[in-house]
Design a protein around this motif. Structure first.
Motif, PDB file in Angstrom:
ATOM      1  N   ALA A   8      -7.703  -3.790   3.343  1.00 37.73           N
ATOM      2  CA  ALA A   8      -7.473  -5.109   3.933  1.00 37.73           C
ATOM      3  C   ALA A   8      -6.529  -4.967   5.129  1.00 37.73           C
ATOM      4  CB  ALA A   8      -6.874  -6.050   2.900  1.00 37.73           C
ATOM      5  N   THR A   9      -6.710  -5.832   6.090  1.00 37.85           N
ATOM      6  CA  THR A   9      -5.827  -5.867   7.258  1.00 37.85           C
ATOM      7  C   THR A   9      -5.060  -7.184   7.241  1.00 37.85           C
ATOM      8  OG1 THR A   9      -7.407  -6.984   8.709  1.00 37.85           O
ATOM      9  CG2 THR A   9      -7.578  -4.564   8.554  1.00 37.85           C
ATOM     10  N   ASP A  10      -4.157  -7.351   8.166  1.00 38.93           N
ATOM     11  CA  ASP A  10      -3.416  -8.608   8.227  1.00 38.93           C
ATOM     12  C   ASP A  10      -4.358  -9.784   8.501  1.00 38.93           C
ATOM     13  OD1 ASP A  10      -0.780  -9.776   7.905  1.00 38.93           O
ATOM     14  OD2 ASP A  10      -1.030 -10.438   9.979  1.00 38.93           O
ATOM     15  N   ASN A  11      -5.511  -9.515   9.102  1.00 37.23           N
ATOM     16  CA  ASN A  11      -6.503 -10.578   9.328  1.00 37.23           C
ATOM     17  C   ASN A  11      -7.072 -11.116   8.019  1.00 37.23           C
ATOM     18  OD1 ASN A  11      -6.250 -10.396  12.123  1.00 37.23           O
ATOM     19  ND2 ASN A  11      -7.885  -8.892  12.287  1.00 37.23           N
ATOM     20  N   ASP A  12      -6.940 -10.347   6.923  1.00 38.99           N
ATOM     21  CA  ASP A  12      -7.446 -10.765   5.614  1.00 38.99           C
ATOM     22  C   ASP A  12      -6.401 -11.510   4.781  1.00 38.99           C
ATOM     23  OD1 ASP A  12     -10.022  -9.437   5.920  1.00 38.99           O
ATOM     24  OD2 ASP A  12      -8.878  -7.560   5.734  1.00 38.99           O
ATOM     25  N   ARG A  13      -5.176 -11.562   5.278  1.00 44.11           N
ATOM     26  CA  ARG A  13      -4.065 -12.140   4.514  1.00 44.11           C
ATOM     27  C   ARG A  13      -4.300 -13.609   4.152  1.00 44.11           C
ATOM     28  NH1 ARG A  13      -0.024 -14.789   6.639  1.00 44.11           N
ATOM     29  NH2 ARG A  13      -0.431 -13.857   8.679  1.00 44.11           N
ATOM     30  N   LEU A  14      -4.780 -14.414   5.085  1.00 47.62           N
ATOM     31  CA  LEU A  14      -4.982 -15.841   4.799  1.00 47.62           C
ATOM     32  C   LEU A  14      -6.063 -16.047   3.733  1.00 47.62           C
ATOM     33  CD1 LEU A  14      -4.663 -17.416   8.354  1.00 47.62           C
ATOM     34  CD2 LEU A  14      -2.932 -17.247   6.551  1.00 47.62           C
ATOM     35  N   ASP A  41       3.183 -13.935   1.641  1.00 48.39           N
ATOM     36  CA  ASP A  41       3.093 -13.153   2.874  1.00 48.39           C
ATOM     37  C   ASP A  41       4.066 -11.975   2.864  1.00 48.39           C
ATOM     38  OD1 ASP A  41       1.182 -14.984   3.643  1.00 48.39           O
ATOM     39  OD2 ASP A  41       2.452 -15.977   5.138  1.00 48.39           O
ATOM     40  N   VAL A  42       5.269 -12.182   2.352  1.00 48.48           N
ATOM     41  CA  VAL A  42       6.251 -11.093   2.268  1.00 48.48           C
ATOM     42  C   VAL A  42       5.733 -10.005   1.328  1.00 48.48           C
ATOM     43  CG1 VAL A  42       8.567 -10.476   1.452  1.00 48.48           C
ATOM     44  CG2 VAL A  42       8.245 -12.493   2.913  1.00 48.48           C
ATOM     45  N   ILE A  62      -7.463  -7.001  -4.236  1.00 44.33           N
ATOM     46  CA  ILE A  62      -6.464  -6.439  -5.137  1.00 44.33           C
ATOM     47  C   ILE A  62      -5.282  -5.987  -4.296  1.00 44.33           C
ATOM     48  CG2 ILE A  62      -7.565  -4.154  -5.116  1.00 44.33           C
ATOM     49  CD1 ILE A  62      -6.634  -3.935  -8.109  1.00 44.33           C
ATOM     50  N   SER A  63      -4.092  -6.217  -4.830  1.00 44.50           N
ATOM     51  CA  SER A  63      -2.853  -5.853  -4.152  1.00 44.50           C
ATOM     52  C   SER A  63      -2.055  -4.944  -5.082  1.00 44.50           C
ATOM     53  CB  SER A  63      -2.062  -7.122  -3.816  1.00 44.50           C
ATOM     54  OG  SER A  63      -0.923  -6.821  -3.055  1.00 44.50           O
TER      55      SER A  63
END
Length: 146
Positions: A8-14, A41-42, A62-63
């Protein structure tokens, strides 16, 4: 089914934040907890994040975080229409393999979350509790060669 993980990239965060909120907001209300977009977000920024895919279709995410003893699943969420297709079991099997270097796969789950049964079917056991959560883990280390 061709399940795979894509970084995942930051573009996938939302997408991941909204999916997490949709999946968890009922538990947050049930237990009187407050949701924080900023908190998500943090956490996102300090973790290894993967999209769960079936061919080109994104099914969930998954994170993960790590320490010297364990791989921690911090978030594991599937889009509702993509559940019960085997992807959750597949991801947990992949994480058990990934956790072999540390030896343990760990997660926490809300006590009322039915996903606990999936985790138990995949070899995770309840090892403790904290307020509204079960702490679960699975030993994943490779047996020494004799």
């Amino acid at each position: 089914m061709a399940f795979h993980l894509r970084a995942a990239t930051d573009n996938d965060r939302l997408f991941a934040r909204e999916l997490t909120y949709q999946a968890m907001s009922g538990y947050y209300l049930q237990y009187g907890l407050l949701w924080s977009d900023n908190g998500f977000d943090v956490g996102w920024g300090g973790r290894e994040n993967w999209l769960i895919c079936n061919d080109a279709i994104v099914m969930g995410f998954i994170s993960l975080s790590f320490d010297s003893r364990a791989l921690y699943i911090r978030e594991l969420h599937m889009i509702e229409t993509c559940r019960r297709q085997g992807a959750g079991s597949w991801v947990l099997q992949q994480m058990a393999l990934k956790a072999q270097a540390q030896g343990l796969l760990r997660l926490t789950v809300f006590k009322t979350n039915p996903a606990r049964r999936l985790y138990q079917r995949q070899g995770l056991s309840i090892v403790g509790e904290e307020d509204c959560f079960w702490r679960m883990e699975r030993v994943c280390g490779i047996a020494p060669i004799e």
